[in-house]
Design an enzyme around this catalytic site. Structure first.
Site, PDB file in Angstrom:
ATOM      1  N   GLU A 333       1.410  -5.822   8.765  1.00 39.01           N
ATOM      2  CA  GLU A 333       2.472  -5.525   7.801  1.00 39.01           C
ATOM      3  C   GLU A 333       2.899  -4.065   7.752  1.00 39.01           C
ATOM      4  OE1 GLU A 333      -1.044  -6.731   4.966  1.00 39.01           O
ATOM      5  OE2 GLU A 333      -0.421  -7.214   7.003  1.00 39.01           O
ATOM      6  N   ASN A 334       2.175  -3.170   8.426  1.00 36.47           N
ATOM      7  CA  ASN A 334       2.632  -1.780   8.487  1.00 36.47           C
ATOM      8  C   ASN A 334       3.661  -1.564   9.598  1.00 36.47           C
ATOM      9  OD1 ASN A 334       0.268  -2.229  10.165  1.00 36.47           O
ATOM     10  ND2 ASN A 334       0.351  -0.069  10.668  1.00 36.47           N
TER      11      ASN A 334
END
Length: 505
Positions: A333-334
């Site tokens: 998710e980064n």
């Protein structure tokens, strides 16, 4: 004649444009004093970075020396580690409120929060990115599926504790709920910043920025939002040296550029399996054997050609046991789609980390983007499977995995990951009982919820359950266990599948 006139006008225009670019005012400043000029107290400060990756340390370190700048509300995914990044501004007392998704291992941050020294507005990571993106786009608020049925909706997130950490003095604001197409959503207010600190790998003198690897994270969206955006760049180049298609943050958003002078650090070094197993002890603890059993069973949940997101801890180990015939694209998710294995020692890259802040590599065909796009994929149902750890799961499939009473660490991206269970299958992996032998599969979760009725399957060291129409069904059992043992260690009632089979790993 008209045609010739048009040609002459066009040529003249091109000459003017080239001349303008050649003489355009540079946004580069030479000192941190120039970079911070005009910044006053009582501001909302947006800071890019994820863990230690892409953190604008040069500017933050300089702001620490401006002790007269006080009462800062800082917006960032977290506050870095003790003694680094925004954590320094907590120690100096300059930051009085954080808007973040996660405390993490920052003991300074945690202690100040739990002793009533600062306010903390915990915000799910995807909502945080989208609130900043909305503010940048002139959108005052938006409806999000994240957090429905949790403390976020109810307004029970602790914002400020008393000095003992036992009494909540201030709680979050309850969210307005609205239904669209039969599904509930929460109204999330946009965030608008006064100042943004951004870290870029490369910036030209006009302010165009290029982010390397996974360091784009929150940097690009923060940089688009504020009234004053200050970029620290590892490399400052002339206009044209960043090709137009590689400009991740256009110059229109950037006000000042300064040379970065701080070294890049890595929070968690992780290396490829071959190297870690060489140094591993031949003895394996009982707890580790349980974990291996759970992880190997979890690896069977992947389907060929699917896209998956893995939570921190046990879930990240599951791909190690994938058969060669299964091809899965892993999302972080980064800002990574197409995670590769951990790097070999000596080949780790501070710009290439996963959501657990661990060093990683990219698989062939990988792509990189900002956190706001990453969570758009997640909420939009583009991720087929997410595997998460759990503290508790209820009989109806409610999940609690981010906080204990008096020990609130932050939800990170977990609430977003379970916000669209009809599109994204949610599998929870955990030990069947806690360290004190208490059941973790309950009639109702006692800890704050991550999501309601979001879990499809539970995998423990003793059993595998499916959640079917709000009921638990035992579908697999460990060969060394029994239905009676599973019942004795499970508070929630469950049905036994007529096709019950042994777990095979």
């Amino acid at each position: 004649m008209l045609f010739r006139s048009v040609i002459r006008t066009t040529v003249s225009y091109e000459v003017v444009v080239v001349r303008h670019l050649a003489t355009a005012r540079s946004k580069v400043v030479q000192t941190t004093d120039e970079a911070l000029e005009g910044i006053e107290s009582n501001i909302t400060l947006l800071s890019g970075g994820f863990g230690l990756s892409g953190v604008p340390d040069t500017i933050i370190n300089a702001l620490k020396e401006k002790s007269h700048i006080q009462n800062i509300t800082a917006v960032s995914n977290n506050a870095g580690l003790d003694g680094r990044g925004l954590s320094q501004l907590l120690v100096t007392g300059q930051i009085t409120k954080m808007i973040s998704s996660y405390i993490g291992g920052n003991r300074t941050f945690e202690k100040m929060y739990l002793t009533g020294k600062i306010d903390l507005e915990l915000t799910p990571q995807g909502n945080l990115a989208e609130r900043v993106r909305a503010g940048a786009a002139g959108i005052p608020a938006f409806y999000s599926p994240t957090g429905v049925g949790t403390w976020l909706e109810e307004g029970k997130l602790p914002v400020r504790y008393d000095e003992t950490g036992t009494k909540v003095l201030k709680s979050s604001v309850p969210r307005e709920v609205r239904e669209f197409n039969g599904k509930k959503y929460l109204l999330e207010p946009a965030i608008v910043g006064d100042v943004a600190f951004v870290k870029a790998y490369k910036a030209d003198t006009l302010g165009n920025c290029w982010f390397r690897g996974a360091s784009r994270n929150f940097n690009s969206v923060m940089g688009r939002n504020a009234k004053l955006t200050i970029v620290e760049a590892e490399n400052i180049v002339e206009p044209g040296e960043i090709t137009p298609e590689d400009v991740h943050l256009p110059s229109i958003y950037v006000d000042r550029v300064i040379q970065s002078s701080t070294p890049k650090e890595i929070e968690i070094h992780k290396y490829s399996e071959e190297q870690t197993t060489e140094n591993a002890s031949s003895e394996v603890s009982e707890a580790e054997l349980k974990r291996q059993k759970i992880v190997k069973r979890a690896a069977q949940e992947f389907q060929d050609g699917s896209f998956a997101n893995l939570g921190i801890g046990m879930p990240t180990l599951a791909p190690n046991f994938l058969p060669d015939t299964i091809n899965v694209t892993l999302q972080s998710e980064n800002g990574i789609l197409g995670l590769g294995p951990y790097p070999k020692k000596g080949e780790e890259d501070p710009d290439m980390i996963n959501a657990g802040k661990e060093t990683v590599t990219l698989a062939p065909g990988a792509s990189l983007f900002g956190s706001e796009e990453s969570f758009g994929m997640i909420r939009g149902g583009k991720i087929d499977l997410t595997i998460l750890g759990g503290l508790q799961v209820s009989a109806k499939g409610d999940l609690a995995n981010w906080g204990l009473p008096g020990r609130v660490k932050g939800m990170g991206g977990a609430m977003d990951l379970v916000s669209n269970p009809k599109a994204t299958r949610v599998v929870v992996v955990m030990e069947h009982v806690d360290k004190k032998g208490r059941a973790k599969i309950l009639n109702e979760c006692k800890f704050p919820l991550t999501g309601k009725e979001c879990v499809s399957r539970i995998i423990t060291d003793l059993a595998v359950f499916d959640v079917v129409d709000g009921k638990l069904v035992l579908i697999e059992i460990d060969p060394s266990s029994s239905v009676e043992e599973v019942k004795s260690k499970t508070e929630a009632e469950f049905e036994v599948s007529p096709n019950l089979k042994s777990i095979e790993i």
